[in-house]
Design an enzyme around this catalytic site. Sequence first.
Site, short mmCIF file in Angstrom:
data_model
loop_
_atom_site.label_atom_id
_atom_site.label_comp_id
_atom_site.label_asym_id
_atom_site.label_seq_id
_atom_site.Cartn_x
_atom_site.Cartn_y
_atom_site.Cartn_z
CG HIS A 26 -6.12 -6.02 1.02
ND1 HIS A 26 -7.05 -5.42 1.84
CD2 HIS A 26 -4.91 -5.79 1.57
CE1 HIS A 26 -6.41 -4.86 2.85
NE2 HIS A 26 -5.13 -5.06 2.70
CG HIS A 31 -1.75 -1.21 1.37
ND1 HIS A 31 -2.60 -1.63 0.37
CD2 HIS A 31 -1.86 -2.11 2.37
CE1 HIS A 31 -3.22 -2.75 0.76
NE2 HIS A 31 -2.77 -3.06 1.96
#
Lengths: 331, 331
Positions: free
Chosen positions: B219, B57
């Site tokens: 995700h 991320h």
Amino acid sequence: MKKFVNDPKDYVPQMLEGLALANPDTLRYVPEYNLIMRADAPREDKVSVVQGSGSGHEPAHVMNVGKGMLDAACPGDVFAAPPADFVYETVKLVASPKGVLLLVNNYTGDRMAFEMAEELSQADGYAVRTLFVDDDVAVQDSTYTVGRRGVAGNFFVMKAVCAAAERGADLDELYRIGEKVNAVTRTMGMALTACTPPAKGSPLFELPDDEVEMGVGIHGEPGRNREKLQPADELVRELLTAVVDDLPYTSGDTVALMVNGLGGTPIGELYLVYGRAHKQLAERGIEIRRSYVGEYCTSLDMAGASLSLVRLDDEISELLAAPAEIALRVF
Amino acid sequence: MKKFVNDPKDYVPQMLEGLALANPDTLRYVPEYNLIMRADAPREDKVSVVQGSGSGHEPAHVMNVGKGMLDAACPGDVFAAPPADFVYETVKLVASPKGVLLLVNNYTGDRMAFEMAEELSQADGYAVRTLFVDDDVAVQDSTYTVGRRGVAGNFFVMKAVCAAAERGADLDELYRIGEKVNAVTRTMGMALTACTPPAKGSPLFELPDDEVEMGVGIHGEPGRNREKLQPADELVRELLTAVVDDLPYTSGDTVALMVNGLGGTPIGELYLVYGRAHKQLAERGIEIRRSYVGEYCTSLDMAGASLSLVRLDDEISELLAAPAEIALRVF
């Protein structure tokens, strides 16, 4: 094509409009000439510095306009030079009594537009000089170039010149600094994937799933060769060897190292590349004093990266470290 | 898979090593616990703030460590929570007499790891609290979540809390501020493409060439629906309507607007999206006081973006504007 875009012909103007809306206190968008300028330009106490190029390389150069950086940027459409008359109008809008310096990457179309604008401006009595950047070591001539291309290392020339301009350096002094930084800056990049211009709607070239384009240009121009994808250490070694051997940079040199993402490569991979390049330079006895990791000069959504080195001395280090405020801030 | 990577199992450690090598004066990499911490942590005069999550991320959260921001970040492997004992060791390394605040996005695996670490730390006598962020309006429960997910709006909670910590606010005050910012922050994102985890080597899900995943998780979790790709104005309208209607934000509100890129979308497109969102908010009578355009919380190389809003008051505005220095600087 999967992009955030409305009518592809509006891609550049709508991007520039968004940039100005996000920075209402500092930037001004002039749609007639497709340009972004500082809200406080021109300032009488400094040379105005203008950069132009095709669009699609953002943040270069429209997102580099701001205090301590450019006074204006006049981009063309995607991967196309700006029209000479737009450059000329930009000069007139930001002209300072101290003059205007035009910074341009070395591509034939850009050279023609800026040299014509320089002539028109000089005929009007403006003090204008034009400096060309050609940091790319990949190829001697290229699809759109006689001589070497200007790529991500342009950032260092721009940053140093603009820092000096902010302090009141005159036009000839800025030209000297720009040429000096360009002379010690080298870059090479590589593509993992092609990029897709909005108006074309399909990839600019074909690259097989297991191959990379080593030495790619920032408009997708061919580089040195196609080769099989390899582990990061090997890709970094190939790029770095080409860059180091070109100047050459030698043991005992202190340098700035830039890992520049080409648009589609995430920042995590860029830091991985940075770490490998840092270690390989240390093995060569080359000391990194300043580090740059992120996107500085992209090719739309191309996955890939370039490595740049600048050989530092006190003057260059100090100019690179000078404060600046541009649109691409974190806070 | 076309990535800059050596052995995929080394992806995260080599990224963290690169990050530390690029910031030798300010960051420290502790490979035993896979963590990045400030070189000057812990400081006795402030609560230490730690954030953890899966990797992939970036810049969240390892590149948010620095003065005015996090004291440490303890990431897991790609899209995996850090082990509880690594979080526990992180707490011990940065523990200040004023305590430790753990910031965590609301995912089941992360909750378990951080709650266990909190218990272990408290049993040792450390003053620790844990704050969960859940700004994503897309779905009520999700693949890895009971309740809403925490996504890019996390940045605002972190920035406000860390600014207050830098000024010496105590642990309970930081918790109050964090809950307050989380309560007025909403986000929704969408994917144009899937992403490819290095260890998997292939896309995490299939998305047809003419479809988008609206409300995607960071995700790659499913969102609200798959739909046909549309012009940017329509995509922005759908995201913004979901975000605005949720709190709701209403005419007369002043807000911060973030356009966050998911990793594979170039900055030019993000500014185009920003401009469209800005205008649509203006039509609703909502005034943008602070603008954020770039990558804050990504999903590896996913093409896509999220929109976040924060309803501002004087306290939040002032904390968001506080100075900070992190790895992702431009100069």
